[in-house]
Design a protein around this motif. Sequence first.
Motif, PDB file in Angstrom:
ATOM      1  N   PRO A 482       0.809  -1.212   0.000  1.00  0.00           N
ATOM      2  CA  PRO A 482       0.000   0.000   0.000  1.00  0.00           C
ATOM      3  C   PRO A 482       0.849   1.272   0.000  1.00  0.00           C
ATOM      4  O   PRO A 482       1.760   1.442   0.807  1.00  0.00           O
ATOM      5  CB  PRO A 482      -0.811  -0.116   1.299  1.00  0.00           C
ATOM      6  CG  PRO A 482      -0.907  -1.586   1.542  1.00  0.00           C
ATOM      7  CD  PRO A 482       0.408  -2.147   1.074  1.00  0.00           C
ATOM      8  N   GLY A 483       0.544   2.164  -0.950  1.00  0.00           N
ATOM      9  CA  GLY A 483       1.221   3.447  -1.024  1.00  0.00           C
ATOM     10  C   GLY A 483       2.547   3.444  -1.743  1.00  0.00           C
ATOM     11  O   GLY A 483       3.132   4.510  -1.968  1.00  0.00           O
ATOM     12  N   ALA A 484       3.059   2.276  -2.139  1.00  0.00           N
ATOM     13  CA  ALA A 484       4.358   2.202  -2.807  1.00  0.00           C
ATOM     14  C   ALA A 484       4.192   2.398  -4.304  1.00  0.00           C
ATOM     15  O   ALA A 484       3.245   1.892  -4.908  1.00  0.00           O
ATOM     16  CB  ALA A 484       5.041   0.871  -2.526  1.00  0.00           C
ATOM     17  N   LEU A 485       5.138   3.138  -4.900  1.00  0.00           N
ATOM     18  CA  LEU A 485       5.119   3.378  -6.340  1.00  0.00           C
ATOM     19  C   LEU A 485       6.468   3.054  -6.945  1.00  0.00           C
ATOM     20  O   LEU A 485       7.504   3.120  -6.272  1.00  0.00           O
ATOM     21  CB  LEU A 485       4.793   4.847  -6.647  1.00  0.00           C
ATOM     22  CG  LEU A 485       3.450   5.371  -6.176  1.00  0.00           C
ATOM     23  CD1 LEU A 485       3.649   6.284  -4.969  1.00  0.00           C
ATOM     24  CD2 LEU A 485       2.738   6.140  -7.281  1.00  0.00           C
ATOM     25  N   VAL A 486       6.441   2.720  -8.229  1.00  0.00           N
ATOM     26  CA  VAL A 486       7.660   2.559  -9.018  1.00  0.00           C
ATOM     27  C   VAL A 486       7.522   3.478 -10.226  1.00  0.00           C
ATOM     28  O   VAL A 486       6.480   3.498 -10.884  1.00  0.00           O
ATOM     29  CB  VAL A 486       7.865   1.103  -9.472  1.00  0.00           C
ATOM     30  CG1 VAL A 486       9.173   0.971 -10.255  1.00  0.00           C
ATOM     31  CG2 VAL A 486       7.859   0.146  -8.287  1.00  0.00           C
ATOM     32  N   ALA A 487       8.560   4.263 -10.486  1.00  0.00           N
ATOM     33  CA  ALA A 487       8.568   5.162 -11.640  1.00  0.00           C
ATOM     34  C   ALA A 487       9.838   4.923 -12.431  1.00  0.00           C
ATOM     35  O   ALA A 487      10.867   4.517 -11.873  1.00  0.00           O
ATOM     36  CB  ALA A 487       8.488   6.623 -11.190  1.00  0.00           C
ATOM     37  N   THR A 488       9.766   5.178 -13.727  1.00  0.00           N
ATOM     38  CA  THR A 488      10.946   4.993 -14.553  1.00  0.00           C
ATOM     39  C   THR A 488      11.210   6.226 -15.390  1.00  0.00           C
ATOM     40  O   THR A 488      10.316   6.998 -15.698  1.00  0.00           O
ATOM     41  CB  THR A 488      10.792   3.768 -15.483  1.00  0.00           C
ATOM     42  OG1 THR A 488      12.029   3.499 -16.136  1.00  0.00           O
ATOM     43  CG2 THR A 488       9.728   4.005 -16.535  1.00  0.00           C
ATOM     44  N   GLY A 489      12.467   6.384 -15.736  1.00  0.00           N
ATOM     45  CA  GLY A 489      12.943   7.493 -16.555  1.00  0.00           C
ATOM     46  C   GLY A 489      14.419   7.262 -16.803  1.00  0.00           C
ATOM     47  O   GLY A 489      14.812   6.268 -17.412  1.00  0.00           O
TER      48      GLY A 489
END
Length: 500
Positions: A482-489
């Motif tokens: 819950p509440g964790a995100l993964v982002a890429t760039g």
Amino acid sequence: MVKRTADEEKAAGPLKAGERPDAMDVDEKPNDMGEFEDEFEDEFESEDEIIEAGVDGRPDAEREAEEAMDVDAAGAPATFIVGRTKLEPGQTLSPDPTTYRMLHNLSTPWPCLSFDIIRDGLGDNRSVFPATVYTVAGTQADSVKTSDNSIMVMKFSGLSKMQSEDGEESSDDESDDEDADPVLEHKSIPLNTTTNRIRAHQTPSQDPSKPATTLTATMTESTNVFIHDITPHLASFDTPGTIITPQQNKPLCTIRAHKSEGYAVDWSPLHPAGKLLTGDNDGMIYVTTRTDGGGFVTDTRPFQGHTSSVEEIQWSPSEASVFASASSDGTIRVWDVRSKGRKPALSMQISNVDVNVMSWSRQTTHLLASGDDAGVWAVWDLRQWKPSAGGSAASAPLQRPSPIASFDFHREQITSVEWHPTDDSIVAVSAGDNTVTLWDLAVELDDEESKDTAGVQDVPPQLLFVHYQNLAKEVHWHPQIPGALVATGEHFSVFKTISV
């Protein structure tokens, strides 16, 4: 959330999550000359009472207080807004650790500008640290050799939580290892083309002792769509010494129906065996279905209606035969695969520029979020979308519906938008201004709170958090943490804020 740092200025204050950014405090350098001594001081000394006053004859304290009020009213102190305010020479951005529960950056050999999170067998609603995350991504190698590209099946482990300023971890989450270092393990599947977008799908196993079958669909620059079974690659992370065979790296199916490359791909959540939508730059949409024998069949009759490229496709989370598509023609269209004419049931002109991304709420299924090339993201109530009177939606003039919420905070194109998996008011957005933002649509300001935000009128109250991500492309919520995100760039960023 980030704070400003510079070699010359180390006292700049952090931007706190969920709070209005305060004006930057700038410490003036002390006078290197020391105190100035007046050699004629004794000659001008008076026996009269001395009143401490400023240049206008008023007491210094009174004058300084009024000047401070004037500055605040004029908004003169620079409010630093990530993604909007330009850095001064010598300044860089660094995260404010007090606003994160977890923050890790992990690099891959080549940029992976599209990825998906894989559900695992470690449990739902987990809060134990260090955390573990499984993902799959496709590379965009900066090389003339297409053979440098691959599908990367990855395991991020040792993702520890942030420590407080006194070096102690907060007590709200359990922790098995406070000092774990993050580890990135990966298995590569050769792919002689760059990946435009990749999505994963899991089919539950009939045998409880065996893991789910995990399939990936990869839209590529080559116009082909590749379907792979990455189940053995995922299992190899937890079975040391496992060797992936060349046969296991081969695609189960190659879809060759498209005549141009594409970016739109989605697996149906309501067809466990596997039902895939793919859309291309010619505006063509195809459906591929997995057969009872395990093979794949693509219906060669395309869905047509868009006048430009299909940028995003998503199946309805509640109706097995319905999907929506977003296009660079500025429209979103809703389709039913049972339609014999292969024409959209609804067509809405929602933007004057490209509509790049879209997300269908899993909790409130009549809500759809979109993001366009102008940096605007909006929320739409599909119950308000009706076919035009006097004919089908395909032949009638396109309607322009009104969004129930719209935000133009970002200054560059929206590159990803995704609803929170369990909260229908929380949305994550990434944009070309190198930011990932978190929003709470349930937030409203009363009159008193509005007065307190006079200096930052262009920052919507619904904005919860700003995370700096260089070359931000995609962001996804983890469905089991819950509440964790993964982002890429430029790299992968795995984070969890204190505001969500």
